[in-house]
Write a protein that holds these residues in place. Sequence first.
Motif: not given
Length: 539
Positions: A55-64
Motif C-alpha cells: 500500500t501507498s500512503n494515499l487512498s483511492l477516491p470513492d472507496g475504489k
Amino acid sequence: MILQILVLTLLPPSTADDVGGQWQILQNDIGVLPMHMQLLHNDRVVIYDRTDFGTSNLSLPDGKCRMDPNDTALQVDCTAHSLEYDVASNSFRPLMVQTDVWCSAGAAMSDGTLVQTGGFNDGDRRVRIFKPYPNGSDWEEIPFALSVRRWYPTNHILPDGRQIVIGGRRQFNYEFFPKTGGTSKAYSLPFLIETNDRLIENNLYPFVFLNIDGSLFIFANNRSILFDYARNKVLKTFPAIPGGDPRCYPSTGSAVLLPLKNLQAATIGAEVLVCGGAPKGSFNEALNRTFVKALNTCARTTITDPKPEWVIETMPVGRVMGDMILLPNGDVLIINGAGLGTAGWDNARDPVLNPVVYRPSDPPGLRFRLLNPSTIPRLYHSTAVLLGDGRILVGGSNPNIYYNFTGVPFPTELRLEAFSPPYLDPKFENLQPMILSPSSQTKVRHAQQLVVRFKLTGGGVTSDTVEVTMVAPPFNTHSFSMSQRLLVIGGENVTNVGNNTWDIHVSIPGSGTIAPSGYYLLFVVHGKIPSKGIWIRIA
Ligand SMILES: *[C@@H]1O[C@H](CO)[C@@H](O)[C@H](O)[C@H]1NC(C)=O
Ligand SMILES: *[C@@H]1O[C@H](CO)[C@@H](O)[C@H](O)[C@H]1NC(C)=O
Ligand SMILES: *[C@@H]1O[C@H](CO)[C@@H](O)[C@H](O)[C@H]1NC(C)=O
Ligand SMILES: *[C@@H]1O[C@H](CO)[C@@H](O)[C@H](O)[C@H]1NC(C)=O
Ligand SMILES: *[C@@H]1O[C@H](CO)[C@@H](O)[C@H](O)[C@H]1NC(C)=O
Ligand SMILES: *[C@@H]1O[C@H](CO)[C@@H](O)[C@H](O)[C@H]1NC(C)=O
Ligand SMILES: *[C@@H]1O[C@H](CO)[C@@H](O)[C@H](O)[C@H]1NC(C)=O
Ligand SMILES: *[C@@H]1O[C@H](CO)[C@@H](O)[C@H](O)[C@H]1NC(C)=O
C-alpha cells in the motif's frame, strides 16, 4: 542603502552572486512516491510510482480498489500509486493505474496528452494515456500496445509526432508509439548490446536527444552515437569520454542538450553536456557495502561537429543520480543525488544537498556555482521538473524496496519541495519581465513570426539584455529528463511602446526537427531573469 541600490542597478543581475536560491516544503505527505513526473500544459504535474510493493500512503477516491490477480504484492489494493499535483493551488488528487508502471518512460504528445510506456510484470507491454481534461481525467490503459516488454527504456518525442521507445532491460531494440501501419515491430539496435555490461548493464535509461538534422544522439554506458532511426543506421560514433567511466543506470549520471540558438543562421550547432555518474566497478562495490566516490566531471561536445571531441570540466562536488534541468534562462541546474555509491536499492550514501548551476556561455573554469542546500536527501527514485513560474518541483527518494519510514538509512520520502533558483529572489522582482501578450495557450505554427509584449518596471531593456526562450516540458525519471529541449527564439528588435512596456519580435522555429509540435513554455528573459512562462502550442 542608497549605495546598495545603486550597485544593484549598475551590476548586471547575473553577477549578483550573493543569493543562492531558496527551498520550500510544499507538502509534507503526498502519499505516493514521485518516481516519475511530467508537467502538462494545464500546470499540473502527473506523478506515479510503482504498484508492486503493497500500500501507498494515499487512498483511492470513492472507496475504489484495484483488483489485479497478477500484482506481485497486493491483488486487492485500495491505495493510489499515481496522482495529479496542481501547481497553482498546491493540492493533489489520487489517480488510478491498473498495472505495474515501475521504471517506465513517457512523453507529452503534440496534443498535450501524456503517453506512458511500459513498466514491470503485468504492465511491461502496456501503454497508458493521460488526457489533461479540466474536468478531472484518469489513466486509460492499452494492453499489449508495445511489441516487447519495456523496463528502464528511454523515450523521445519525434518530429512527426510519434515517440520512439528505446531499449529497456534485455531489449536491444527500439519501437514507436503510435505504431506505424498498426503492426508493432521492434527494430534491432546492436549498440545496446555493445554497451551492455553483463549483469551490471550500465546502459539502461540511455540519454537520447533529437539532433537538429533529425538524427538521434544516443549515449549508453560510456559510448555515444548519432543514429538514423528511420533507416536503422549508425551515422557516427563519438570518441569515448576521457576516462571511459559509465554514466548510465546504475552508474547514473545525467545529460542535457544545451540550449539551441541562432536558429535563423545557416549553420547552427548542437551541444551535449553529460555530468556525473559512478566510476567503473562502483555498482559491485556498493553491493559489497563499499560506496565509491561519484564522478565529479562533466563532458561537453558539439554533436554537429564533423570531428567532435569531449571537453572535460570539473563540478564543485561529485554527484551520482543528479538531475540536469534546463532553466528558462539557458543555464543548467544540477540537483538531487549522492556523493557516494550508485543507483539501485540502498546503494548510495552522502546525499548532495546543494544544487549547482552551470552557465554554458560563461568562460570555462567559471561556469559552476554552488547554490543553497535543501535539508532533504534525494537519492534513488527522486525526481525534479521545471514549473511554469520558474521554480523546480522536487520529489521523492526511495532507495528501499517498500515504503519504509523507519529502520533504514534513507527513509521513503513523501515530502514535496520546490527550489527557487537565484533569479526568483525578491530583490530581482523589478527586473523580472511580465508577459502581457500573447495569452497563455496561444496556438502558433512553425516559422510563424510572433510579437511578445512584456512589462518591466526595472528598466534597462535593450536588445543585448533580453531574449525569448521556449522550453519543452520533459518526462523525468531516474535522473534523466526525456525530450527536454530549450530553444532561444529571439533577442533582437526590441521596441519600447511606452508604460515600461516592450515588444519583441520572435520567430517560431521553422520545423519539427528543431522544435517538435506540441506545448512549450515561453519565457522572456531579461539579463538572466526570466518572466513567468506562458504556454504556447506549435500545432
Ligand atoms: C504513511 O503511513 C504510515 C502508516 O499509516 C504512517 O505511519 C506514516 O507516518 C505515513 N508516512 C508519512 C510520511 O506520512
Ligand atoms: C494476468 O494473468 C492471467 C492468468 O495468468 C493472464 O491470462 C493475463 O493475461 C494476465 N494479465 C496481464 C495484464 O498480464
Ligand atoms: C471529461 O471531459 C472529456 C472531454 O470532454 C470527456 O470525454 C470525459 O468523459 C469527461 N470526464 C468526466 C469524468 O466527466
Ligand atoms: C567502456 O566500458 C566498457 C565496458 O565496461 C569497457 O570494456 C571499455 O574499456 C570502456 N571504454 C573505455 C574507453 O574505457
Ligand atoms: C564482493 O565480495 C565478494 C565476496 O566477498 C568478492 O568475491 C567480490 O570480489 C567482491 N566484489 C568487489 C567488487 O569487491
Ligand atoms: C520495510 O517495509 C516492509 C513492508 O512494510 C517490511 O516488510 C520491512 O520489514 C521493512 N524494512 C525495514 C528495514 O524496516
Ligand atoms: C499606457 O498607459 C495609459 C494610461 O494607463 C494608457 O491609456 C495607454 O493605453 C497605455 N499604453 C500602452 C501602450 O499600454
Ligand atoms: C529584426 O529587424 C531586422 C531589421 O529590421 C529584420 O531584418 C529582421 O527580420 C527582424 N527580425 C525579427 C525576428 O523580426
